[in-house]
Write an enzyme that holds these catalytic residues in place. Structure first.
Site, short mmCIF file in Angstrom:
data_model
loop_
_atom_site.label_atom_id
_atom_site.label_comp_id
_atom_site.label_asym_id
_atom_site.label_seq_id
_atom_site.Cartn_x
_atom_site.Cartn_y
_atom_site.Cartn_z
N TRP A 152 0.80 -1.22 0.00
CA TRP A 152 0.00 0.00 0.00
C TRP A 152 0.84 1.27 0.00
CZ3 TRP A 152 1.70 2.43 4.24
CH2 TRP A 152 2.02 1.68 5.38
N ASN A 153 2.14 1.20 0.28
CA ASN A 153 2.91 2.44 0.45
C ASN A 153 3.30 3.11 -0.86
OD1 ASN A 153 4.72 0.27 0.03
ND2 ASN A 153 6.39 1.37 1.03
N LYS A 176 -2.45 -8.29 -7.75
CA LYS A 176 -3.36 -8.12 -6.61
C LYS A 176 -2.89 -6.91 -5.82
CE LYS A 176 -3.95 -8.85 -2.53
NZ LYS A 176 -4.68 -7.83 -1.70
N PRO A 177 -3.52 -5.74 -6.03
CA PRO A 177 -3.15 -4.57 -5.23
C PRO A 177 -3.60 -4.75 -3.79
CG PRO A 177 -5.07 -4.08 -6.58
CD PRO A 177 -4.62 -5.47 -6.96
N GLY A 229 6.10 -6.61 0.46
CA GLY A 229 5.18 -6.57 1.59
C GLY A 229 5.88 -6.88 2.89
N SER A 230 5.10 -7.38 3.85
CA SER A 230 5.60 -7.63 5.19
C SER A 230 6.28 -8.99 5.28
CB SER A 230 4.44 -7.59 6.19
OG SER A 230 3.54 -8.67 5.94
N GLU A 251 10.40 -8.98 -1.41
CA GLU A 251 11.00 -7.80 -0.80
C GLU A 251 10.16 -7.47 0.42
OE1 GLU A 251 11.29 -4.56 0.65
OE2 GLU A 251 10.93 -3.45 -1.21
N LEU A 252 10.74 -7.62 1.62
CA LEU A 252 9.94 -7.69 2.83
C LEU A 252 10.25 -6.61 3.86
CD1 LEU A 252 10.10 -11.58 3.26
CD2 LEU A 252 8.44 -10.21 1.98
N CYS A 285 10.27 1.15 2.86
CA CYS A 285 11.07 0.02 3.33
C CYS A 285 12.53 0.38 3.52
CB CYS A 285 10.93 -1.17 2.38
SG CYS A 285 11.42 -0.81 0.68
N GLU A 385 10.55 -3.27 12.75
CA GLU A 385 10.28 -2.22 11.76
C GLU A 385 9.10 -1.37 12.21
OE1 GLU A 385 10.09 -1.88 6.92
OE2 GLU A 385 9.02 -3.54 7.86
#
Length: 482
Positions: A152-153, A176-177, A229-230, A251-252, A285, A385
């Site tokens: 979402w960022n 998938k947004p 994402g997370s 990428e987390l 991130c 984080e």
């Protein structure tokens, strides 16, 4: 020409409602107004999108790469022409200030333009054979169907970051947004529709991760999954992808250290440290999550840092402030709880520390730019984080101590170093255990570099030659005259 918003799943070139008929409200984080209702998709919608992508896959892979790239170039032109319109969409759904939203649109256009250039650079190898009359070729070929899971960022630029290389490499893709910020991806899909992209090559399905995302990731039709994402989401993707041994790129997030040495330009370091912490309300991130300052300059740096933080303008994204709102109520509450926990563990608040109050902050998801000190490396705020407008200032005694504290993290995405000492630079290059190291500068990262992380920050990566290779697999051909 103004592009009208199209709402719905974009599947096989058609805009459709969710199979179950339910919807999700999209909220403006600055004032909590509902700005749209999008389909709350489920397994049936995910399967329909994957079927459309599969049906289009073979013909798209046979399309010459330069023709595939041409669609990206046309969409990039439209994005630049409609810069303000797309920036308004990003502001409305994500809360990013105007100039930062415009920057994201331009970044998305740059992703499309850059990856279009790879059309004539898809290369393989010719290998000498041990056998007479034989040649060995190694080709780079598309995976087939890619699933792109978007955070979402940066809802528009990350969508472009995944769609562009996937399409140029010859894959079809289902995007998938994030359910909080789905409008940017829909608008990008509408641009591809406008320029005539073949049906099924790009599909967008909206809904929550545990419904749509799980169905997309767990399908045997999915050949490659790329997620930004997370850590929690990354672990779930890996578990589901294991069922069919699907390829993944993750990428987390990160917990970037920002090291300020005693010889650094303190004004530059303080200004850049504030930018790297509070850009996009700290929801990046690569954000400066841990600021380490040599003890001999800790107080003068802190004074300069605080002056800049206290001068940050917080407000309506349309007025182009420095800091906008948090993206959602759960995200606001998460940051609030982390600051409260830090204070409980002994941290001292130098600035901010809580929600914004009074008009116009009574509505929306607002948190004060916050600075904490008197921190211990074991505290949760130093380990986890934050992903919000909270800066942590910690002293170090010497460069060995700085490197030790910086590397003492479960994350390994980005790290920053400000120094004039060449010896420190060389040690940092060799000893900082992070996928990206910035020396006397901060991000954003370059589109032609490689954005990758270590440890909990993920596997694989985006951008540049190495990111593009993520979207291709290798095929070995033995050519014999016998």
């Amino acid at each position: 020409m103004k592009q009208e918003m199209k709402i719905g799943h974009f599947i096989g070139g058609e805009w459709i409602s969710a199979a179950g008929g339910s919807s999700i409200a999209v909220e403006n984080p600055a004032n909590c107004d509902v700005i749209a209702e999008v389909p709350a998709g489920g397994k049936a919608d995910a399967e329909k999108a994957l079927d459309a992508a599969s049906a289009a896959s073979r013909a798209w892979a046979r399309t010459p790469a330069v023709e595939r790239a041409a669609y990206l170039q046309k969409v990039a032109v439209l994005l630049r022409e409609r810069l303000d319109s797309f920036a308004t969409t990003i502001m409305a759904e994500q809360g990013k200030p105007l100039s930062q939203a415009r920057g994201e649109v331009l970044g998305a256009a740059q992703q499309l333009e850059y990856h279009a250039q790879w059309a004539r650079r898809i290369e393989g190898d010719a290998i000498a054979s041990d056998n007479v009359g034989e040649h060995i070729l190694i080709l780079r070929v598309p995976y087939g169907v890619v699933v792109g899971l978007i955070p979402w960022n940066y809802p528009l630029s990350v969508t472009a970051r995944k769609v562009a290389p996937a399409l140029v490499a010859g894959n079809t893709i289902v995007v998938k947004p994030h359910e909080v910020t789905p409008l940017s991806a829909m608008r990008l899909a509408a641009l591809f529709e406008e320029v005539g992209l073949p049906r099924g090559v790009l599909n967008v399905v909206t809904g929550i991760g545990t419904e749509v995302g799980e169905a997309l990731v767990g399908s045997i039709k999915t050949n490659l999954i790329t997620l930004t994402g997370s850590v929690r989401a990354g672990r779930e993707v890996m578990r589901r992808a294991a069922d069919h041994i699907s390829q993944v790129s993750l990428e987390l997030g990160g917990k970037a250290p920002f090291i300020v040495c005693e010889d650094a330009d303190l004004d530059l370091a303080a200004e850049r440290a504030v930018f790297a912490r509070f850009r996009n309300c700290g929801q990046v991130c690569t954000s400066n999550e841990r600021t380490y300052v040599h003890q001999s300059v800790f107080q003068p740096f802190t004074d300069k840092f605080l002056d800049r933080v206290r001068s940050l303008r917080v407000g309506d994204p349309q007025s182009d402030p420095d800091v906008g709102p948090k993206v959602s109520r759960p995200e606001l509450e998460k940051v609030e709880a982390m600051v409260a926990r830090a204070v409980e563990q002994g941290a001292r608040v130098l600035a901010g520390g809580g929600r914004m109050t009074g008009a116009p902050f009574d509505r929306g998801h607002w948190f004060q730019p916050t600075v904490l000190t008197d921190l211990d490396p074991s505290m949760d705020i130093v380990r986890q984080e934050v992903f919000g407008p909270v800066a942590s200032l910690l002293p170090f005694s010497d460069f060995d101590d700085a490197l030790r504290q910086a590397n003492d993290s479960d994350y390994g995405l980005s790290a920053y170093l400000f120094t004039r000492d060449y010896r420190n630079v060389m040690r940092a290059i060799n000893e900082l255990e992070f996928g990206e190291v910035y020396v006397n500068r901060v991000g954003p990262e370059a589109v032609n570099a490689y954005h990758t992380g270590y440890r909990l920050s993920g596997i694989g990566g985006d951008d540049g030659r190495y990111g593009f290779e993520t979207y291709m697999r290798k095929k070995t051909i033995y050519l014999s005259a016998n």
